[in-house]
Design an enzyme around this catalytic site. Structure first.
Site, short mmCIF file in Angstrom:
data_model
loop_
_atom_site.label_atom_id
_atom_site.label_comp_id
_atom_site.label_asym_id
_atom_site.label_seq_id
_atom_site.Cartn_x
_atom_site.Cartn_y
_atom_site.Cartn_z
N SER A 107 -4.28 1.51 8.20
CA SER A 107 -4.34 1.39 6.69
C SER A 107 -5.34 2.04 6.08
O SER A 107 -6.29 2.66 6.75
CB SER A 107 -4.70 -0.41 6.79
OG SER A 107 -5.25 -0.56 5.38
N TYR A 130 -1.93 3.09 0.07
CA TYR A 130 -1.37 2.44 -1.09
C TYR A 130 -1.32 3.25 -2.39
O TYR A 130 -1.62 4.43 -2.37
CB TYR A 130 -2.92 1.61 -1.57
CG TYR A 130 -2.96 0.21 -0.88
CD1 TYR A 130 -1.82 -0.76 -0.88
CD2 TYR A 130 -4.07 -0.10 0.09
CE1 TYR A 130 -2.03 -1.85 -0.23
CE2 TYR A 130 -4.10 -1.32 0.95
CZ TYR A 130 -2.93 -2.16 0.70
OH TYR A 130 -3.03 -3.50 1.46
N THR A 156 2.97 1.43 0.66
CA THR A 156 2.91 -0.06 0.22
C THR A 156 3.15 -0.09 -1.23
O THR A 156 2.07 0.24 -1.93
CB THR A 156 1.65 -0.76 0.83
OG1 THR A 156 1.45 -0.59 2.29
CG2 THR A 156 1.47 -2.05 0.47
N LYS A 253 6.95 -0.15 2.24
CA LYS A 253 6.72 -1.73 2.61
C LYS A 253 6.51 -2.49 1.41
O LYS A 253 5.71 -2.18 0.39
CB LYS A 253 5.49 -1.28 3.39
CG LYS A 253 4.71 -2.67 3.74
CD LYS A 253 3.73 -2.46 4.88
CE LYS A 253 3.13 -3.53 5.33
NZ LYS A 253 2.16 -4.41 4.40
N HIS A 277 3.65 -9.03 1.91
CA HIS A 277 2.29 -8.57 2.26
C HIS A 277 1.49 -9.91 2.81
O HIS A 277 0.67 -10.22 2.66
CB HIS A 277 1.53 -8.34 1.00
CG HIS A 277 0.39 -7.45 1.08
ND1 HIS A 277 0.69 -6.03 0.52
CD2 HIS A 277 -0.58 -7.42 1.77
CE1 HIS A 277 -0.42 -5.56 0.81
NE2 HIS A 277 -1.23 -5.97 1.65
#
Ligand SMILES: Cc1cc2nc3c(=O)[nH]c(=O)nc-3n(C[C@H](O)[C@H](O)[C@H](O)COP(=O)(O)O)c2cc1C
Length: 390
Positions: A107, A130, A156, A253, A277
């Protein structure tokens, strides 16, 4: 050593060993947690067809996700802050994934940096970003992932604004934990966690502190995060972020709607993850498993459809695969393992799921994960819902 029979066993140990603030961080969804709960409970509405007198010998779960060989279709989803669940948690999880032959996704909000995880592992992992406003930061972050040898980029797309998780607000979640009388009391019972944490220097957001402008000390991180996400994200911007990466497949995602899945095909992504999520964003959204089949039917022949949300067993993986997913991800299931027993716990989580998947597939009369299709399922007629016309 504790006997581990299923993912819940790991969760129980995890709860005992990790400070409450971090347990709560993982074990929560946004607002009423309806979507978080239904992600798991909706699996139980789907039944498996027991078959007999079929050859169940020589079984295989091996397949590919975005062209990468995997020993079973189960990747580790990106989970932020795992270096707070266990010291150097991201490294431990990446190593467990490496040994198990499944992808690990790091992440953006990890504690160990991309470079640190790359140094301590031997196989390429995937990197998740992100969608942040700061173009320079994004460019540098994606370039760092490429340089570290990451082999797929996961963007994401379901976090332009942040859903609220009440427990995090109440706990004043921070990295490292702020010392209040309540947290000191809690930490005093988590001595094993504390000792390990004293042994590492990885205690902040390693991909951000010292890399994003104006975030040289962890204290300024909270305000940076609040400002950083891009509420104006659109498909042009997503394409722009995809263009920053030329290191392999791009996976989008956080798609839960057929229209968005079609747009992901149009923008040229290699795969999508049907995901909400883990129920941490739009509370009241459909569970991922209910959203899966319509998306597979709409775009499954044009793009690789992956799945996450609520998986706590190999039977859950089997159901998602039978509905048409080409791969799945687990989030909390590996986090429980990590908090419970470090690298060994992540390995245990993967082994539990592998065994359940393998044996359940066999009991449905299939020997190869590629033979798993909707024929092994009994799905209620209205599982995806019959909704009033708008
Ligand atoms: C504690 C926690 C942290 C997460 N952090 C991230 C993250 O940093 N990036 C991301 O794309 N998704 C993140 N997710 C979502 C997961 O990648 C995944 O979509 C979700 O956990 C799947 O549901 P499951 O936990 O029921 O398996 C996080 C989920 C949890 C539980």
């Amino acid at each position: 050593m504790a006997v581990i029979t299923n993912i819940d066993d790991l969760k129980r140990i995890y709860r005992r060993r990790v400070p409450k603030m971090f347990y709560d961080y993982a074990e929560s969804g946004s607002w009423t947690e309806q979507t978080f709960r239904e992600n798991s409970s909706d699996f139980s509405q789907i039944y498996l067809r027991q078959r007999i007198a079929k050859d169940m010998s020589n079984r295989t779960l091996a397949t590919q996700m975005v062209g990468h060989d995997v020993s079973m279709p189960v990747a580790l989803a990106p989970v932020g802050l795992t270096g707070m669940q266990s010291a150097d948690g991201e490294i431990k999880a990446a190593r467990a994934a490496e040994k198990a032959g499944v992808p690990f996704t790091l992440s953006t909000m990890s504690v160990c940096s991309i470079e640190e995880v790359a140094r301590k592992t031997t196989r390429p992992f995937w990197f998740q970003v992100y969608t942040l406003k700061d173009d320079d930061f994004m460019r540098r972050l994606i370039a760092r992932a490429k340089k570290a040898g990451c082999s797929a980029l996961v963007i994401t797309v379901d976090l332009q604004v942040l859903g609220q998780r009440h427990k995090d607000v109440r706990n004043g979640l921070s990295t490292p934990p702020k010392l209040t009388p309540k947290s000191i009391l809690d930490l005093s019972t988590k001595w094993r966690w504390g000792l390990e944490m004293l042994g590492t220097r990885n205690r902040f957001f390693g991909n951000i502190v010292g890399h994003a402008d104006g975030v040289s000390d962890p204290g300024s991180l909270a305000s940076w995060t609040a400002e950083a996400f891009d509420p104006a994200l659109d498909w042009t911007r997503i394409r722009h972020l995809m263009d920053m990466w030329d290191g392999g497949p791009v996976i989008l995602k956080g798609i839960l709607d057929v229209e968005d899945a079609k747009a992901a095909v149009a923008v040229g992504a290699d795969a999508i993850v049907v995901s909400n999520h883990g129920g941490r964003q739009l509370d009241g959204a459909l569970s991922s498993i209910r959203a899966l089949r319509p998306i597979v039917d709409a775009v499954g022949d044009k793009i690789e459809v992956h799945f996450d949300g609520g998986i706590r067993s190999g039977q859950d993986v089997l159901k998602a695969m039978a509905l048409g997913a080409k791969g799945t991800y687990i989030g909390r299931a590996w986090t429980y393992g990590l908090g419970a027993m470090g690298q060994k716990g992540v390995t245990a989580a993967l082994e539990v799921i592998r065994k359940e998947l393998d044996v359940s597939m066999a009991l449905c009369g299939r020997r190869d994960i590629h033979e798993v299709d909707r024929d092994i399922l009994l799905v209620p007629e209205d599982f995806e819902g019959r909704w009033a016309a708008n």
